[in-house]
Design a protein around this motif. Sequence first.
Motif, PDB file in Angstrom:
ATOM      1  N   MET A   1       0.843  -1.195   0.000  1.00 34.72           N
ATOM      2  CA  MET A   1       0.000   0.000   0.000  1.00 34.72           C
ATOM      3  C   MET A   1       0.881   1.248   0.000  1.00 34.72           C
ATOM      4  SD  MET A   1      -3.189   0.576  -0.044  1.00 34.72           S
ATOM      5  CE  MET A   1      -4.623   1.298   0.603  1.00 34.72           C
ATOM      6  N   LEU A   2       0.587   2.190  -0.879  1.00 35.79           N
ATOM      7  CA  LEU A   2       1.360   3.417  -0.979  1.00 35.79           C
ATOM      8  C   LEU A   2       0.919   4.432   0.069  1.00 35.79           C
ATOM      9  CD1 LEU A   2       1.402   4.041  -4.850  1.00 35.79           C
ATOM     10  CD2 LEU A   2       3.238   3.128  -3.455  1.00 35.79           C
ATOM     11  N   ALA A   3       1.900   5.122   0.661  1.00 38.45           N
ATOM     12  CA  ALA A   3       1.588   6.201   1.596  1.00 38.45           C
ATOM     13  C   ALA A   3       0.985   7.359   0.818  1.00 38.45           C
ATOM     14  CB  ALA A   3       2.856   6.635   2.318  1.00 38.45           C
ATOM     15  N   LYS A   4       0.347   8.318   1.564  1.00 36.72           N
ATOM     16  CA  LYS A   4      -0.302   9.456   0.903  1.00 36.72           C
ATOM     17  C   LYS A   4       0.670  10.223   0.010  1.00 36.72           C
ATOM     18  CE  LYS A   4      -4.243  10.701   3.737  1.00 36.72           C
ATOM     19  NZ  LYS A   4      -4.856  11.737   4.565  1.00 36.72           N
ATOM     20  N   ASP A   5       1.874  10.517   0.505  1.00 39.68           N
ATOM     21  CA  ASP A   5       2.860  11.252  -0.297  1.00 39.68           C
ATOM     22  C   ASP A   5       3.255  10.461  -1.533  1.00 39.68           C
ATOM     23  OD1 ASP A   5       2.833  13.433   1.358  1.00 39.68           O
ATOM     24  OD2 ASP A   5       4.760  13.001   2.315  1.00 39.68           O
ATOM     25  N   GLU A   6       3.415   9.136  -1.374  1.00 39.67           N
ATOM     26  CA  GLU A   6       3.778   8.296  -2.518  1.00 39.67           C
ATOM     27  C   GLU A   6       2.671   8.293  -3.568  1.00 39.67           C
ATOM     28  OE1 GLU A   6       4.688   4.679  -0.417  1.00 39.67           O
ATOM     29  OE2 GLU A   6       6.831   4.974  -0.766  1.00 39.67           O
ATOM     30  N   LYS A   7       1.422   8.277  -3.117  1.00 39.24           N
ATOM     31  CA  LYS A   7       0.293   8.329  -4.052  1.00 39.24           C
ATOM     32  C   LYS A   7       0.277   9.655  -4.798  1.00 39.24           C
ATOM     33  CE  LYS A   7      -2.931   5.152  -1.821  1.00 39.24           C
ATOM     34  NZ  LYS A   7      -4.238   5.027  -1.146  1.00 39.24           N
ATOM     35  N   LEU A   8       0.530  10.748  -4.077  1.00 36.75           N
ATOM     36  CA  LEU A   8       0.551  12.065  -4.705  1.00 36.75           C
ATOM     37  C   LEU A   8       1.702  12.155  -5.706  1.00 36.75           C
ATOM     38  CD1 LEU A   8      -0.467  14.942  -5.032  1.00 36.75           C
ATOM     39  CD2 LEU A   8       0.928  15.592  -3.043  1.00 36.75           C
ATOM     40  N   ILE A   9       2.880  11.678  -5.307  1.00 30.70           N
ATOM     41  CA  ILE A   9       4.037  11.681  -6.207  1.00 30.70           C
ATOM     42  C   ILE A   9       3.720  10.861  -7.456  1.00 30.70           C
ATOM     43  CG2 ILE A   9       6.419  10.865  -6.499  1.00 30.70           C
ATOM     44  CD1 ILE A   9       6.867  11.663  -3.528  1.00 30.70           C
ATOM     45  N   TYR A  10       3.125   9.684  -7.265  1.00 28.42           N
ATOM     46  CA  TYR A  10       2.765   8.813  -8.392  1.00 28.42           C
ATOM     47  C   TYR A  10       1.825   9.548  -9.350  1.00 28.42           C
ATOM     48  CZ  TYR A  10       1.119   4.777 -11.022  1.00 28.42           C
ATOM     49  OH  TYR A  10       0.814   3.905 -12.036  1.00 28.42           O
ATOM     50  N   LYS A  11       0.791  10.203  -8.786  1.00 33.25           N
ATOM     51  CA  LYS A  11      -0.188  10.927  -9.619  1.00 33.25           C
ATOM     52  C   LYS A  11       0.485  12.081 -10.356  1.00 33.25           C
ATOM     53  CE  LYS A  11      -4.679  13.315  -9.217  1.00 33.25           C
ATOM     54  NZ  LYS A  11      -4.704  13.591 -10.611  1.00 33.25           N
ATOM     55  N   LEU A  12       1.341  12.829  -9.677  1.00 29.54           N
ATOM     56  CA  LEU A  12       2.025  13.953 -10.303  1.00 29.54           C
ATOM     57  C   LEU A  12       2.966  13.485 -11.420  1.00 29.54           C
ATOM     58  CD1 LEU A  12       2.833  16.084  -7.126  1.00 29.54           C
ATOM     59  CD2 LEU A  12       1.169  16.647  -8.925  1.00 29.54           C
ATOM     60  N   VAL A  13       3.722  12.416 -11.153  1.00 22.54           N
ATOM     61  CA  VAL A  13       4.640  11.884 -12.167  1.00 22.54           C
ATOM     62  C   VAL A  13       3.852  11.364 -13.360  1.00 22.54           C
ATOM     63  CG1 VAL A  13       6.335  10.061 -12.654  1.00 22.54           C
ATOM     64  CG2 VAL A  13       6.521  11.404 -10.552  1.00 22.54           C
ATOM     65  N   GLU A  14       2.719  10.723 -13.107  1.00 22.32           N
ATOM     66  CA  GLU A  14       1.859  10.253 -14.194  1.00 22.32           C
ATOM     67  C   GLU A  14       1.405  11.427 -15.065  1.00 22.32           C
ATOM     68  OE1 GLU A  14      -1.790   8.156 -13.046  1.00 22.32           O
ATOM     69  OE2 GLU A  14      -0.860   6.360 -13.877  1.00 22.32           O
ATOM     70  N   GLU A  15       1.013  12.529 -14.443  1.00 20.71           N
ATOM     71  CA  GLU A  15       0.584  13.718 -15.185  1.00 20.71           C
ATOM     72  C   GLU A  15       1.742  14.333 -15.963  1.00 20.71           C
ATOM     73  OE1 GLU A  15      -1.368  16.326 -12.394  1.00 20.71           O
ATOM     74  OE2 GLU A  15      -2.947  14.859 -11.990  1.00 20.71           O
ATOM     75  N   ILE A  16       2.927  14.376 -15.360  1.00 18.18           N
ATOM     76  CA  ILE A  16       4.122  14.882 -16.051  1.00 18.18           C
ATOM     77  C   ILE A  16       4.411  14.015 -17.269  1.00 18.18           C
ATOM     78  CG2 ILE A  16       6.643  15.147 -15.888  1.00 18.18           C
ATOM     79  CD1 ILE A  16       6.164  15.847 -12.873  1.00 18.18           C
ATOM     80  N   ASN A  17       4.406  12.697 -17.079  1.00 18.02           N
ATOM     81  CA  ASN A  17       4.687  11.769 -18.190  1.00 18.02           C
ATOM     82  C   ASN A  17       3.664  11.912 -19.313  1.00 18.02           C
ATOM     83  OD1 ASN A  17       6.990  10.765 -16.988  1.00 18.02           O
ATOM     84  ND2 ASN A  17       5.954   8.997 -16.091  1.00 18.02           N
ATOM     85  N   GLU A  18       2.394  12.082 -18.969  1.00 20.17           N
ATOM     86  CA  GLU A  18       1.352  12.267 -19.987  1.00 20.17           C
ATOM     87  C   GLU A  18       1.582  13.549 -20.774  1.00 20.17           C
ATOM     88  OE1 GLU A  18      -2.559  11.932 -18.215  1.00 20.17           O
ATOM     89  OE2 GLU A  18      -2.121   9.912 -17.479  1.00 20.17           O
ATOM     90  N   ALA A  19       1.956  14.631 -20.080  1.00 17.35           N
ATOM     91  CA  ALA A  19       2.209  15.906 -20.746  1.00 17.35           C
ATOM     92  C   ALA A  19       3.425  15.793 -21.674  1.00 17.35           C
ATOM     93  CB  ALA A  19       2.419  17.021 -19.714  1.00 17.35           C
ATOM     94  N   ILE A  20       4.487  15.141 -21.196  1.00 18.80           N
ATOM     95  CA  ILE A  20       5.692  14.959 -22.015  1.00 18.80           C
ATOM     96  C   ILE A  20       5.367  14.094 -23.224  1.00 18.80           C
ATOM     97  CG2 ILE A  20       7.989  13.892 -22.071  1.00 18.80           C
ATOM     98  CD1 ILE A  20       8.311  14.870 -19.136  1.00 18.80           C
ATOM     99  N   TYR A  21       4.610  13.022 -23.023  1.00 13.12           N
ATOM    100  CA  TYR A  21       4.220  12.152 -24.133  1.00 13.12           C
ATOM    101  C   TYR A  21       3.410  12.929 -25.172  1.00 13.12           C
ATOM    102  CZ  TYR A  21       2.199   8.327 -26.786  1.00 13.12           C
ATOM    103  OH  TYR A  21       1.822   7.502 -27.807  1.00 13.12           O
ATOM    104  N   SER A  22       2.487  13.752 -24.708  1.00  9.48           N
ATOM    105  CA  SER A  22       1.659  14.552 -25.611  1.00  9.48           C
ATOM    106  C   SER A  22       2.527  15.517 -26.423  1.00  9.48           C
ATOM    107  CB  SER A  22       0.613  15.324 -24.798  1.00  9.48           C
ATOM    108  OG  SER A  22      -0.100  16.205 -25.623  1.00  9.48           O
ATOM    109  N   MET A  23       3.471  16.204 -25.741  1.00  9.87           N
ATOM    110  CA  MET A  23       4.371  17.120 -26.451  1.00  9.87           C
ATOM    111  C   MET A  23       5.241  16.369 -27.448  1.00  9.87           C
ATOM    112  SD  MET A  23       5.858  19.990 -23.797  1.00  9.87           S
ATOM    113  CE  MET A  23       6.948  18.793 -23.087  1.00  9.87           C
ATOM    114  N   ASP A  24       5.823  15.249 -26.998  1.00  6.72           N
ATOM    115  CA  ASP A  24       6.690  14.463 -27.876  1.00  6.72           C
ATOM    116  C   ASP A  24       5.929  13.986 -29.103  1.00  6.72           C
ATOM    117  OD1 ASP A  24       8.928  14.811 -26.309  1.00  6.72           O
ATOM    118  OD2 ASP A  24       8.832  12.815 -25.382  1.00  6.72           O
TER     119      ASP A  24
END
Length: 165
Positions: free
Chosen positions: A1-24
């Motif tokens: 189970m991921l801690a709250k901070d880990e869940k937030l980091i995961y969600k933020l990194v997912e959003e960053i990766n999606e934005a980078i993928y879209s730009m690329d």
Amino acid sequence: MLAKDEKLIYKLVEEINEAIYSMDSHFIKLHQNLISDELSPKQIILLDFINKNSQVTIGQIANYMNITSSAVGQLVSKLEEQHYVIRSINPENRREIFVCLDTSGIKYFDREEEIKQFIISRYYSKLELSEIVQLKEIVQKLNQIVLKEGIINEINDIHLKKGEI
């Protein structure tokens, strides 16, 4: 189970990766529309290596690409036929062959530079200079972390999680 901070980091990194993928994806489509060269990914990697190093040997290319000298020879032959690269014998060591860019290769990187300048003027110029500096620093810091950790540690971690080690 991921801690709250880990869940937030995961969600933020997912959003960053999606934005980078879209730009690329957008930049790749733009690139494909502006460059008509029919080059394979391996040919592009080889050309990039030569462009960054000016003059390289078959052995250096093989080592960089982690393929045999014979495979490099085949790639070089195809690129040579289309005037992307040219081979020459090292006058100091006649068994060694140098490879450098030829006319089509030079034109290819001239067009690459034009595309890069277009992308910078069209998109990056809309950011504040301080934002570009901050983006550069963050990306470089993340890259240093990734390189420091190294691929061997990553492979071992994957095998550990699978229970193979």
